[in-house]
Scaffold this motif. Structure first.
Motif: not given
Length: 611
Positions: A524-528, A549-551, A592-595
């Motif tokens: 989330v920090t990277n997406a912000v 996490v999608g942005d 979208v980054v996922w794990f």
């Protein structure tokens, strides 16, 4: 090898019937034996027949060329028996000898009509005697009165008795039991091996064949055999086509939560050229899956090659998570860039197991069929657009319900359309078959359902490939999903950790809390850092715990090795160390980054309902 018995060339033919002289003058080869005029007539007939047979571009046209050339100028009934299966290339046909009947006769007003029995009635397995085998090897035609082959000839002519009577103006064929000189049997030999036989039969009221007619029959058989062989792919081309087709179809279907899949593919026939039918299932972010079926028009290596390019294009577009109408639009552009005259139909659908909805766009393809959980079948009303390759035509996406327990069938037109029925009749039969299977077993296993659907096919009338993709909607329970939208602000990472902690406590996954919180915070920090619009955070609980996490930023994060003095750069390294799997998917609206993490064994044994 001893020559085979033939008719005495000095035997005088029977007296002509009234009106016979007029037909001889018109047709040529029916003339009395001998004389320059008769020989000239035979040559003119053979020239016309050779050109008519040579115009055939496939098996059906080649045989029809023979029938139209020979009836009524040379015979009243033509029976062609082709080996089944027809061998391609260097290989020898299978034993024992099996022959598939293709027959035509003279119909009303002199028209040539098909009179071939279908199914098992059209398959002949003659008793191959040594004299008959020698006849085939000698490649020479004989009269039906030859005693050594009379038994086999009667087997070949057995269907004549059941053939429809031609017309009042065209006399019925001679009885199959004693055809005598009203029958000529000639083997069909290609360049490499025996393809079958051709029988030429004259009606009882017509002059019998003469010795010179044996030469005419030999020429007809030669031209026909070469045309039949030319309509089949060579051994090298056939094997290359088969390998190409297998390579370009999916080797396996993905296993995704919320939907089960099964598929079938059947080529038209062993002698058909490779087709352009394909199907695919492509996993998308959020446990969605794209379901695709398409059909490039035509049967050739070019069709198969174009199919491979279109399938690859669809896979690339799907992974951009474009809406269905956008996928078809770009696929249409790609087809035009390929510069091929071939067009294609395609149906593209996206199933979302969480919302239990279906998005569908159709480019000239037959509509999908839905088997409802209550066992009723329905043809989904999806308006078809123009086929792929037309260009300049818009496509539309339609949203439909996808009930849990329902089964969606996507297919190519070879399943529901044939020479004997139109598409709508085939769709009615398809729905009826699905409902019959569901009435016996509810819900029917997917493999059983696919096999039952394929029994609709008529092997004698099927001249197209069949691709079938079945999807059983299992859905995704809302209690197993947690979803939030967060503003891209400095405090968002803390808020995301707090929401994650609540969801894991609610699911009874407290033992996974520390690692999950840390990874959520880093992603989330990277997406912000890059997002300009709200960030989507979603947790999904199945056999694994998945976080997405999608942005709106198209910049995909890359893992790098941080130096000792760096304050950042270790987030994805931590995710890589703690997660079972992770990745990033580029979308049309961002990424979208996922794990994923494996859920503890004791929780899986207890089950999500207990939690």
């Amino acid at each position: 090898m001893e020559p085979h018995p033939r008719a005495d060339t000095n035997t005088a033919p029977p007296a002509q019937q009234p009106g016979e002289a007029a037909r001889q003058a018109e047709c040529g080869p029916d003339d009395a034996e001998g004389g320059p005029e008769a020989q000239s007539g035979r040559l003119r007939f053979l020239d016309r027949a050779a050109r008519r047979i040579a115009r055939g571009v496939d098996l059906d046209e080649t045989l029809r060329g023979l029938y139209e050339a020979a009836i009524p100028a040379f015979a009243d009934v033509v029976l062609v028996h082709l080996r089944e299966p027809l061998a391609a290339g260097e290989g020898l046909p299978a034993e024992p000898l099996a022959l598939r009947l293709h027959s035509f006769a003279q119909g009303p007003e002199g028209a040539v009509i098909a009179a071939s029995p279908g199914g098992a009635a059209g398959l002949v397995r003659p008793t191959v005697t040594t004299p008959f085998a020698e006849l085939l090897l000698a490649r020479q035609p004989v009269f039906g009165e030859v005693p050594e082959v009379e038994a086999v000839v009667s087997e070949l002519l057995a269907p004549v008795a059941s053939m429809p009577t031609a017309s009042a103006s065209a006399p019925a064929p001679a009885p199959a039991s004693a055809p005598g000189r009203r029958l000529i049997v000639a083997p069909l030999y290609g360049r490499r091996h025996l393809l079958g036989t051709v029988a030429l039969l004259r009606a009882a009221g017509r002059a019998a064949f003469t010795a010179d007619d044996l030469l005419v029959a030999a020429q007809l058989a030669t031209h026909t055999a070469l045309g039949v062989e030319a309509s089949m792919p060579s051994g090298h081309e056939a094997s290359a086509a088969d390998a190409l087709q297998l390579r370009m179809l999916p080797s396996s279907l993905p296993e995704t939560t919320g939907v089960r899949l099964a598929s079938r593919y059947l080529p038209a026939a062993e002698t058909s050229q490779v087709g352009g039918d394909w199907y695919d299932a492509i996993p998308l972010p959020g446990n969605r899956v794209a379901l695709v079926v398409g059909d490039v028009m035509g049967h050739s290596m070019t069709s198969a090659a174009m199919m491979g390019q279109l399938r690859t294009t669809v896979q690339t577009l799907a992974r951009l998570d474009l809406p269905p109408e956008e996928v078809l639009y770009h696929l249409d552009e790609q087809a035009q860039r390929l510069g091929s005259e071939h067009m294609a139909t395609c149906l593209y659908a996206i199933y979302d197991p969480i919302s239990q909805r279906l998005l569908v766009a159709d480019a000239g393809h037959p509509p999908p069929v839905l088997l409802h959980p209550d066992g009723s079948g329905e043809v989904l009303q999806v308006p078809p657009g123009a086929p792929i390759g037309v260009g300049g035509v818009p496509f539309e996406t339609w949203e439909l319900p996808a009930p849990t327990g329902g089964t969606l069938l996507l297919y190519t037109d070879g399943l529901v359309e044939s020479r004997h029925r139109d598409v709508w009749t085939g769709l009615d039969l398809l729905c009826g078959r699905l409902e019959a299977v569901a009435a016996r077993v509810a819900p029917p296993p997917l493999d059983m359902l696919c096999d039952a659907v394929l029994t609709l096919l008529d092997p004698d009338a099927r001249d197209d490939d069949v691709a079938l993709l079945a999807a059983r909607f299992d859905g995704f329970a809302p209690r197993n999903v947690a979803y939030w939208f967060l503003s891209p602000q400095p405090q968002t990472a803390g808020r995301a950790r707090q929401l994650t902690r609540r969801a894991l406590h609610r699911w009874g996954l407290g033992s996974m809390l520390d690692a999950t919180e840390l990874m959520v915070s880093e992603v989330v920090t990277n997406a912000v850092r890059y997002a300009s619009r709200p960030i989507a955070l979603r947790l999904l609980r199945t056999e694994v715990l998945r976080c997405e996490v999608g942005d709106d930023s198209p910049q995909v994060p890359r893992m790098r090795r941080a130096q000792a003095g760096d304050e950042g750069g270790r987030g994805l390294f931590l995710v890589d160390q703690l997660a079972e799997r992770w990745g990033a998917t580029l979308l049309s609206t961002g990424k979208v980054v996922w794990f994923e993490q494996q859920i503890p064994e004791e929780y899986r044994q207890r089950g999500p309902e207990a939690a």
